[in-house]
Design an enzyme around this catalytic site. Structure first.
Site, PDB file in Angstrom:
ATOM      1  N   HIS A 156       1.860   2.980  13.248  1.00  0.00           N
ATOM      2  CA  HIS A 156       3.367   3.332  12.439  1.00  0.00           C
ATOM      3  C   HIS A 156       3.908   4.588  13.589  1.00  0.00           C
ATOM      4  CE1 HIS A 156       2.485   1.342   8.936  1.00  0.00           C
ATOM      5  NE2 HIS A 156       1.704   1.908   8.458  1.00  0.00           N
ATOM      6  N   ASP A 210       7.956  -4.984  11.097  1.00  0.00           N
ATOM      7  CA  ASP A 210       6.777  -5.517  10.516  1.00  0.00           C
ATOM      8  C   ASP A 210       5.739  -5.485  11.791  1.00  0.00           C
ATOM      9  OD1 ASP A 210       4.815  -6.103   8.712  1.00  0.00           O
ATOM     10  OD2 ASP A 210       5.658  -8.277   8.562  1.00  0.00           O
ATOM     11  N   LEU A 229      27.172   5.126  15.772  1.00  0.00           N
ATOM     12  CA  LEU A 229      26.339   4.359  15.152  1.00  0.00           C
ATOM     13  C   LEU A 229      25.943   4.929  13.860  1.00  0.00           C
ATOM     14  CD1 LEU A 229      24.378   1.849  14.989  1.00  0.00           C
ATOM     15  CD2 LEU A 229      22.896   3.333  16.168  1.00  0.00           C
TER      16      LEU A 229
END
Ligand code: FPP
Length: 255
Positions: free
Chosen positions: A41, A24, A135
């Site tokens: 973004h 956020d 991962l």
């Protein structure tokens, strides 16, 4: 099947095995710099790259990123379409790098609302990286915790339409959750100063350690991740037990 934190005591380790992040603060990061929100973004994507790499290096097994919530469609149309383009570009370019680094990519959420092109890119990326053993990066896209619970209940009932409600237990529902392939998160991080879960992994966060930071997502990097890990290591993960039981397991009367 992974261990449920409400049914048993999961193993915990020095490095959290599963880290879930609400990224956020992109918009505010940009606004502070007199830039359009979407610039935040773009910089957010740079932070994603840095955190994926840092998690891989530190031995995290699962990294889950909340990229777009089921409520984010309420944003201005140009911001939504920018995010879609960014998502599409990442699926094309980043996945090549992820694959080269043995990273498995998964996308969870109600994908039916995305364009057929995005859905196809998601399928391609998941198939391409499916056998990777490093991962696992999960992107939560058009995801909502309540949506997840409802779709899991629907699937469960389709499989067992005559289910006797008194026999219902966690193990019947949990396999139908979108992230059934992953253990529950050990550490939840939210950047950007807000302190809420925002309809993220509602079921799975039952015993997750929560970490909130004021740092905006584009500024979140390996050093910030290490701060979160340092905080995590200070926590005593009791899973409902007393502190004495955690220090000397089995000594203080556990069955
Ligand atoms: C929240 O910040 C962020 C989002 C809704 C989008 C997250 C997207 C990225 C980090 C970039 C792309 C990532 C992928 C995986 C392709 P906000 O816009 O709500 O910030 P604000 O609270 O300051 O307005």
């Amino acid at each position: 099947m992974h261990i449920s934190s409400t049914l048993a005591i999961p193993d915990t380790s020095y490095v959290p095995a599963h880290v879930a992040i609400i990224m956020d603060g992109n918009g505010r990061w940009a606004t502070q710099r007199h830039m359009p929100r979407v610039a935040g973004h773009s910089r957010g994507l740079d932070a994603v790259r840095a955190v994926v790499e840092a998690c891989a290096v530190r031995g995290v097994k699962y990294l889950t990123l909340f990229a777009f919530s089921s409520e984010n469609w309420r944003r201005p149309e140009d911001e939504v379409s920018f995010l879609m383009r960014l998502f599409m570009m990442s699926l094309r370019r980043e996945v090549v790098k992820m694959h080269a680094n043995n990273i498995r990519l998964k996308v969870v959420g109600d994908l039916s609302r995305f364009s057929p092109r995005i859905q196809q890119l998601i399928g391609d990326a998941e198939r391409r990286t499916a056998a990777n053993t490093g991962l696992t990066v999960t992107i939560a896209a058009n995801y909502g915790g309540r949506w997840d619970l409802l779709q899991a209940i629907r699937k469960m009932l389709l499989r067992a339409p005559m289910l006797d409600p008194s026999t219902l237990d966690e193990s019947m529902l949990a396999p139908h959750l979108a992230m059934a392939y992953a253990p529950e998160p050990d550490l939840f991080i939210r950047t950007g100063g807000e302190q809420r879960i925002s309809n993220f992994l509602l079921w799975q966060l039952a015993y997750t350690e929560l970490y909130f930071t004021d740092v905006f997502w584009p500024d979140f990097d390996a050093a910030e991740l290490d701060k979160a890990f340092a905080s995590y290591r200070q926590r005593e993960r009791r899973f409902g037990r007393t502190s004495a039981q955690v220090v000397a397991p089995g000594v203080s009367g556990t069955a």
